[in-house]
Design a protein around this motif. Sequence first.
Motif, mmCIF file in Angstrom:
data_model
loop_
_atom_site.group_PDB
_atom_site.id
_atom_site.type_symbol
_atom_site.label_atom_id
_atom_site.label_comp_id
_atom_site.label_asym_id
_atom_site.label_seq_id
_atom_site.Cartn_x
_atom_site.Cartn_y
_atom_site.Cartn_z
ATOM 1 N N ASP A 1 0.810 -1.227 0.000
ATOM 2 C CA ASP A 1 0.000 0.000 0.000
ATOM 3 C C ASP A 1 0.842 1.275 0.000
ATOM 4 O OD1 ASP A 1 1.044 -0.197 2.563
ATOM 5 O OD2 ASP A 1 -0.824 0.368 3.550
ATOM 6 N N PHE A 2 2.129 1.142 -0.225
ATOM 7 C CA PHE A 2 3.046 2.278 -0.127
ATOM 8 C C PHE A 2 2.656 3.440 -1.044
ATOM 9 C CE2 PHE A 2 6.932 4.550 -1.340
ATOM 10 C CZ PHE A 2 7.329 4.993 -0.082
ATOM 11 N N TRP A 3 2.445 3.164 -2.318
ATOM 12 C CA TRP A 3 2.126 4.238 -3.276
ATOM 13 C C TRP A 3 0.764 4.846 -2.974
ATOM 14 C CZ3 TRP A 3 6.531 5.556 -4.718
ATOM 15 C CH2 TRP A 3 7.507 4.638 -5.100
ATOM 16 N N GLY B 1 4.903 14.292 -2.356
ATOM 17 C CA GLY B 1 5.032 12.924 -2.843
ATOM 18 C C GLY B 1 6.479 12.565 -3.148
ATOM 19 N N VAL B 2 7.187 13.483 -3.777
ATOM 20 C CA VAL B 2 8.604 13.275 -4.085
ATOM 21 C C VAL B 2 9.393 13.072 -2.795
ATOM 22 C CG1 VAL B 2 10.687 14.461 -4.925
ATOM 23 C CG2 VAL B 2 8.595 14.458 -6.313
ATOM 24 N N GLU B 3 9.124 13.919 -1.814
ATOM 25 C CA GLU B 3 9.814 13.815 -0.520
ATOM 26 C C GLU B 3 9.553 12.451 0.133
ATOM 27 O OE1 GLU B 3 8.779 15.720 3.715
ATOM 28 O OE2 GLU B 3 9.251 17.202 2.173
ATOM 29 N N MET B 4 8.309 12.012 0.118
ATOM 30 C CA MET B 4 7.961 10.720 0.724
ATOM 31 C C MET B 4 8.619 9.555 -0.023
ATOM 32 S SD MET B 4 3.960 11.426 1.642
ATOM 33 C CE MET B 4 3.709 9.889 2.547
ATOM 34 N N ALA B 5 8.615 9.621 -1.343
ATOM 35 C CA ALA B 5 9.273 8.572 -2.126
ATOM 36 C C ALA B 5 10.773 8.583 -1.855
ATOM 37 C CB ALA B 5 8.986 8.770 -3.615
ATOM 38 N N GLY B 6 11.341 9.775 -1.729
ATOM 39 C CA GLY B 6 12.768 9.898 -1.445
ATOM 40 C C GLY B 6 13.156 9.243 -0.137
ATOM 41 N N GLU B 7 12.279 9.353 0.866
ATOM 42 C CA GLU B 7 12.551 8.712 2.161
ATOM 43 C C GLU B 7 12.626 7.191 2.008
ATOM 44 O OE1 GLU B 7 13.359 9.919 5.258
ATOM 45 O OE2 GLU B 7 13.606 11.764 4.108
ATOM 46 N N ALA B 8 11.719 6.625 1.235
ATOM 47 C CA ALA B 8 11.731 5.177 1.014
ATOM 48 C C ALA B 8 12.948 4.772 0.190
ATOM 49 C CB ALA B 8 10.454 4.727 0.315
ATOM 50 N N LEU B 9 13.239 5.544 -0.827
ATOM 51 C CA LEU B 9 14.400 5.233 -1.655
ATOM 52 C C LEU B 9 15.679 5.284 -0.823
ATOM 53 C CD1 LEU B 9 13.395 7.150 -4.881
ATOM 54 C CD2 LEU B 9 13.754 4.684 -4.699
ATOM 55 N N LYS B 10 15.766 6.265 0.061
ATOM 56 C CA LYS B 10 16.946 6.396 0.923
ATOM 57 C C LYS B 10 17.098 5.155 1.802
ATOM 58 C CE LYS B 10 16.664 9.391 4.276
ATOM 59 N NZ LYS B 10 16.681 10.634 5.073
ATOM 60 N N GLN B 11 15.981 4.653 2.293
ATOM 61 C CA GLN B 11 16.002 3.472 3.165
ATOM 62 C C GLN B 11 16.449 2.223 2.397
ATOM 63 O OE1 GLN B 11 12.208 2.710 4.996
ATOM 64 N NE2 GLN B 11 12.826 0.709 5.748
ATOM 65 N N TYR B 12 15.901 2.030 1.220
ATOM 66 C CA TYR B 12 16.151 0.803 0.476
ATOM 67 C C TYR B 12 17.313 0.899 -0.512
ATOM 68 C CZ TYR B 12 11.597 -0.481 2.326
ATOM 69 O OH TYR B 12 10.546 -0.763 3.171
ATOM 70 N N PHE B 13 17.611 2.108 -0.955
ATOM 71 C CA PHE B 13 18.672 2.332 -1.940
ATOM 72 C C PHE B 13 19.527 3.526 -1.514
ATOM 73 C CE2 PHE B 13 15.138 0.400 -4.237
ATOM 74 C CZ PHE B 13 15.769 -0.653 -4.882
#
Length: 147
Positions: free
Chosen positions: A92-94, A117-129
């Motif tokens: 349900d992330f997106w 939205g960009v900021e939130m996606a960036g947080e996930a990307l930072k965690q996983y990548f």
Amino acid sequence: MAEAKEFIGLDGRQVIEQAIREAEESTSGEIRVHIEARLEEEEVKDRAAHLFAALKMHKTKMRNGVLFYLAYEDHQFAILGDKGINQKVPDDFWEHIKDEMQAEFKQSRFAAGLAKGVEMAGEALKQYFPLKKDDINELPDEVSFRK
């Protein structure tokens, strides 16, 4: 109907592009935003998928690109993540990000909603990548528009 560049304005474009740069400072992930007036005949997810390919977002080394797509005249938007990120984030992330963005859009704060939205996606990307020493910016940070 206003042109997409006029719809978001220079200030809005700068807010979104700054959010992209900041999000990408700590991740190898790549984020793009595309804005246009109308969907034409496609479904919103089909149009986002078409643009994902056209913008070569599937060509990133780690398959961790994220596209934010907005068709403002049709009141439609989508977020499309590549398979690398989709394999890691919850199902349900997106949808959670879309809900946050929609709250801004309902107040006619489109640039703020996209930036959020960009900021939130960036947080996930930072965690996983997380950003690696040899990381390069694989895709442009500029907002794209239908020509």
